[in-house]
Design an enzyme around this catalytic site. Sequence first.
Site, PDB file in Angstrom:
ATOM      1  N   LYS A 178      63.138  15.087  12.258  1.00 60.87           N
ATOM      2  CA  LYS A 178      62.031  14.402  12.935  1.00 60.87           C
ATOM      3  C   LYS A 178      60.796  14.237  12.042  1.00 60.87           C
ATOM      4  O   LYS A 178      60.115  13.219  12.097  1.00 60.87           O
ATOM      5  CB  LYS A 178      61.645  15.194  14.194  1.00 60.87           C
ATOM      6  CG  LYS A 178      60.612  14.484  15.039  1.00 60.87           C
ATOM      7  CD  LYS A 178      60.439  15.126  16.402  1.00 60.87           C
ATOM      8  CE  LYS A 178      59.526  14.263  17.277  1.00 60.87           C
ATOM      9  NZ  LYS A 178      59.361  14.810  18.617  1.00 60.87           N
ATOM     10  N   GLU A 232      76.712   8.364  24.615  1.00 60.81           N
ATOM     11  CA  GLU A 232      76.675   8.066  23.184  1.00 60.81           C
ATOM     12  C   GLU A 232      78.042   7.711  22.607  1.00 60.81           C
ATOM     13  O   GLU A 232      78.136   6.992  21.619  1.00 60.81           O
ATOM     14  CB  GLU A 232      76.066   9.235  22.404  1.00 60.81           C
ATOM     15  CG  GLU A 232      74.567   9.421  22.607  1.00 60.81           C
ATOM     16  CD  GLU A 232      74.228  10.339  23.773  1.00 60.81           C
ATOM     17  OE1 GLU A 232      75.152  10.657  24.566  1.00 60.81           O
ATOM     18  OE2 GLU A 232      73.052  10.740  23.887  1.00 60.81           O
ATOM     19  N   MET A 290     101.857   6.428  29.726  1.00 58.52           N
ATOM     20  CA  MET A 290     102.540   6.766  28.481  1.00 58.52           C
ATOM     21  C   MET A 290     102.984   8.231  28.482  1.00 58.52           C
ATOM     22  O   MET A 290     104.047   8.583  27.986  1.00 58.52           O
ATOM     23  CB  MET A 290     101.629   6.469  27.283  1.00 58.52           C
ATOM     24  CG  MET A 290     102.322   6.593  25.945  1.00 58.52           C
ATOM     25  SD  MET A 290     103.800   5.552  25.841  1.00 58.52           S
ATOM     26  CE  MET A 290     103.142   4.087  25.051  1.00 58.52           C
ATOM     27  N   PHE A 310      65.885  24.191  19.417  1.00 59.91           N
ATOM     28  CA  PHE A 310      66.308  23.398  20.567  1.00 59.91           C
ATOM     29  C   PHE A 310      66.956  22.094  20.100  1.00 59.91           C
ATOM     30  O   PHE A 310      66.389  21.360  19.312  1.00 59.91           O
ATOM     31  CB  PHE A 310      65.110  23.102  21.477  1.00 59.91           C
ATOM     32  CG  PHE A 310      65.463  22.203  22.634  1.00 59.91           C
ATOM     33  CD1 PHE A 310      66.352  22.638  23.615  1.00 59.91           C
ATOM     34  CD2 PHE A 310      64.939  20.924  22.721  1.00 59.91           C
ATOM     35  CE1 PHE A 310      66.694  21.805  24.670  1.00 59.91           C
ATOM     36  CE2 PHE A 310      65.279  20.090  23.777  1.00 59.91           C
ATOM     37  CZ  PHE A 310      66.162  20.532  24.754  1.00 59.91           C
ATOM     38  N   GLN A 311      68.137  21.826  20.579  1.00 61.04           N
ATOM     39  CA  GLN A 311      68.908  20.626  20.240  1.00 61.04           C
ATOM     40  C   GLN A 311      69.189  20.508  18.744  1.00 61.04           C
ATOM     41  O   GLN A 311      69.284  19.408  18.207  1.00 61.04           O
ATOM     42  CB  GLN A 311      68.239  19.363  20.795  1.00 61.04           C
ATOM     43  CG  GLN A 311      68.280  19.355  22.314  1.00 61.04           C
ATOM     44  CD  GLN A 311      68.002  18.009  22.941  1.00 61.04           C
ATOM     45  OE1 GLN A 311      67.250  17.212  22.397  1.00 61.04           O
ATOM     46  NE2 GLN A 311      68.594  17.771  24.103  1.00 61.04           N
TER      47      GLN A 311
HETATM   48  C1  LIG Z   1      90.967  10.753  24.807  1.00 59.75           C
HETATM   49  C2  LIG Z   1      92.436  10.844  24.965  1.00 59.75           C
HETATM   50  N1  LIG Z   1      92.994  11.836  25.730  1.00 59.75           N
HETATM   51  C3  LIG Z   1      94.332  11.915  25.880  1.00 59.75           C
HETATM   52  C4  LIG Z   1      95.161  11.020  25.283  1.00 59.75           C
HETATM   53  C5  LIG Z   1      96.673  11.126  25.463  1.00 59.75           C
HETATM   54  N2  LIG Z   1      97.183   9.949  26.176  1.00 59.75           N
HETATM   55  C6  LIG Z   1      97.763   8.913  25.507  1.00 59.75           C
HETATM   56  S1  LIG Z   1      98.208   7.673  26.536  1.00 59.75           S
HETATM   57  C7  LIG Z   1      97.686   8.515  27.883  1.00 59.75           C
HETATM   58  C8  LIG Z   1      97.797   7.910  29.244  1.00 59.75           C
HETATM   59  C9  LIG Z   1      96.880   6.759  29.454  1.00 59.75           C
HETATM   60  O1  LIG Z   1      96.890   6.376  30.800  1.00 59.75           O
HETATM   61  P1  LIG Z   1      96.369   4.956  31.249  1.00 59.75           P
HETATM   62  O2  LIG Z   1      95.053   4.684  30.627  1.00 59.75           O
HETATM   63  O3  LIG Z   1      96.445   4.848  32.718  1.00 59.75           O
HETATM   64  O4  LIG Z   1      97.393   3.976  30.536  1.00 59.75           O
HETATM   65  P2  LIG Z   1      98.940   3.714  30.857  1.00 59.75           P
HETATM   66  O5  LIG Z   1      99.735   4.464  29.850  1.00 59.75           O
HETATM   67  O6  LIG Z   1      99.209   4.147  32.248  1.00 59.75           O
HETATM   68  O7  LIG Z   1      99.080   2.226  30.670  1.00 59.75           O
HETATM   69  C10 LIG Z   1      97.167   9.761  27.520  1.00 59.75           C
HETATM   70  C11 LIG Z   1      96.646  10.753  28.461  1.00 59.75           C
HETATM   71  C12 LIG Z   1      94.552  10.028  24.471  1.00 59.75           C
HETATM   72  N3  LIG Z   1      95.260   9.129  23.804  1.00 59.75           N
HETATM   73  N4  LIG Z   1      93.204   9.943  24.367  1.00 59.75           N
END
Ligand SMILES: Cc1ncc(C[n+]2csc(CCOP(=O)(O)OP(=O)(O)O)c2C)c(N)n1
Lengths: 167, 574
Positions: free
Chosen positions: B163, B51, B481, B113-114
């Site tokens: 519902k 979803e 990042m 439920f749900q």
């Molecule tokens: C749902 C979610 N969890 C954690 C983060 C924190 N976060 C920001 S960038 C990143 C790394 C992303 O890795 P990747 O998709 O491989 O991209 P890259 O930076 O390597 O290009 C994380 C964990 C986030 N932005 N969103």
Amino acid sequence: MSQSQRHIISILLENEPGALSRVVGLFAQRGYNIETLTVAPTEDETLSRLTMTTIGNESKVEQITKQLNRLIEVVKLVNLTEGPHIERELMLIKVKAVGAQRAEIKRTADVFRGQVVDISSSVYTVQLTGTSDKLAAFIEAIGPSCVLETVRTGVSGISRGEKVLSL
Amino acid sequence: MELLSGGDMLVRALHDSGVEYIYGYPGGSLLHVYDAVYKQSHVKHVLVRHEQAAAHMADGFARATGKAGVVMVTSGPGATNTVTGIATAQTDSIPMVVICGQVPSHLIGDDAFQETDMLGIARPIVKHSFRVTDPVDIPEIIAKAFHIAETGRPGPVVIDLPKDMTMPNERFEYNYPKKVKIRSYSPPQRGHSGQIKKAVDMIFEAKRPIIYTGGGVVLDKSSDKLRELVDELGFPVTNTLMGLGAFPGTDERFLGMLGMHGTYEANVTMHHADLIIAIGARFDDRVTNATGKFCPDAKIIHIDIDPSSISKTITADVPIVGPVGSVLDDMLALIRSSDETIDAEALASWWKRINDWRPRHGMRYDKNEDGLMKPQEVIEAMYEATEGKAYVTSDVGQHQMFAAQYYKFDDPNKWINSGGLGTMGFGFPAAMGIKMNFPEDKVVCVTGEGSIQMNIQELSTCLQYGIPVKILCLNNGSLGMVRQWQDMNYEGRHSSSYMESLPDFVKLVEAYGHVGIRVTNRDELPQALEDTFNKYNDRLVFLDVKVDEKEHVYPMQVPLGSMRDMWLNKTERT
Ligand SMILES: Cc1ncc(C[n+]2csc(CCOP(=O)(O)OP(=O)(O)O)c2C)c(N)n1
Ligand SMILES: [Mg+2]
């Protein structure tokens, strides 16, 4: 930065389920504090009137009113403290009243235009209306040590003069 | 008079609201509604595999078109799975209508439920929400939901639908309102003329002006007006991450993106400006850096439809509340009819300073000699391959910043990313939502090997509906990042930022019936791009490109500094 002050914000709110929770939730979500909150239906049953007091500097309170105005169910809003206004709060207070204290408490209540509304052998229940400061002053006057229980309605407020908050 | 069940009314009301696709997933509380969907052909349902993806698909559609995307999910877990998607839309002010099933009214509050309190859960992340308490109200609630979602500052609206509101054998009169009126909701239609006059006076006085625009210009479809204003004034322009494309990325007067990973010239020009004209932007902390050190000489004109965005983090000297487009119209009219003119001499010497700043960093990066590519060059190659005309969605991380920096967007609504919430997993389903609605256009999702795995299950949806998006995975084998911050602030301790045991993405997408291409060396990229966009034009292609994991995103503002305090590369600071 300007000084922190107490503000009274008065809101006309759609009288719908969930509306109040949005107002209260907003304060929690954005880290604003609520000192007092009162809410009740108005003469127009589709609207509730809500009064809340909050403490903050000018820019904080401006943000609070703007954020409140974003809520769809907020119909109108005024910061009463920006103009002349009347504020009232009602307090019921149970105090220890034995021996000479009984006359003393009655006298103090009279001075504050309060009424003793219930009596037992050792306890008076006093009803008092006024500004929050006045209610605090009463507690100070009778001595906090003989206070057994207090309940306050929170502040209600209204503008002075011709200004009205309505649709 | 035709009588309809609640379920039929819902579907009819969606049709009357102009909806073609709804994105969702069925379940017990919505079975009557799904039956109503089955019995007609106007409103088409797209079955996702999770979803959250339904919400991002609707969101992608909304960002590309400006119309509310529609999500439909069952009660309980179906509804809670959309929460990230709703929050993503709310943070970026994206119109969306989310219809959540609910247990029958008589069970609400019984921990049935749900059952889940979706209105309560969603309250802080929606523009508004409704619960249906009488089936007769359904058409009106739907109409109101679209009205609220799409007007003013847009945002998501949740509808909780018990519902028993949709029973097939209980029929009611269907009345779709011709016009929606909500007495407590009237978004501003025009800016205050006195304030606009003040702003124009300031524009004529300015010696070192800059126009700083955000997502609000895109949302209000006012990019043409912004261009007119710039043509009239000749001022430099910078866009936020959300505002890219509102002004042509290839225009000489464009300084690039500003903020944390903005260009050197955009950030320095902001810092030295004496007038900032902020349009549909909100002085987000990723833009301003430390607010106390923000642009010390600048007076600020701030145009926004939402008064709460004005003077929230940075105090405006001239606030103007109103729709960006109408305010720009009024400003332009006033500027054109005025006897005064801008200070051309001052502007010319301002431009000279700006043009001197431009080459200082110039978005340069060093290529590796051994053929292992830098992520930047992959984006540049993809830009060429798509002639700068693709819809580009992104996930979150370094790849997102590289895409924002190196793909020059000349048109609005083409750069689609979760700027405010920063939701990994957004890019792929958002691209799907766009591709379904713009089948003729190229739609590319720039992602990382981390982000793509957050909604990779949607490869299956793409097979079912034939959605040939292109996935460009800048595979650096790490949560880049996060790793960058660990390199810069934690002496390179890569705590949980290394993605060990990555899947073989090529095999994975092939298992889902799509095309996978792996690129490990610079020489292979041109052919791979050619195949992606031509040979396999009508197929979903997953381009898994190995890039240098040591690369950092620059410039990068120094924490707690001013706009102009930046790292320009690993060793050089301003
Ligand atoms: C749902 C979610 N969890 C954690 C983060 C924190 N976060 C920001 S960038 C990143 C790394 C992303 O890795 P990747 O998709 O491989 O991209 P890259 O930076 O390597 O290009 C994380 C964990 C986030 N932005 N969103
Ligand atoms: Mg990565």
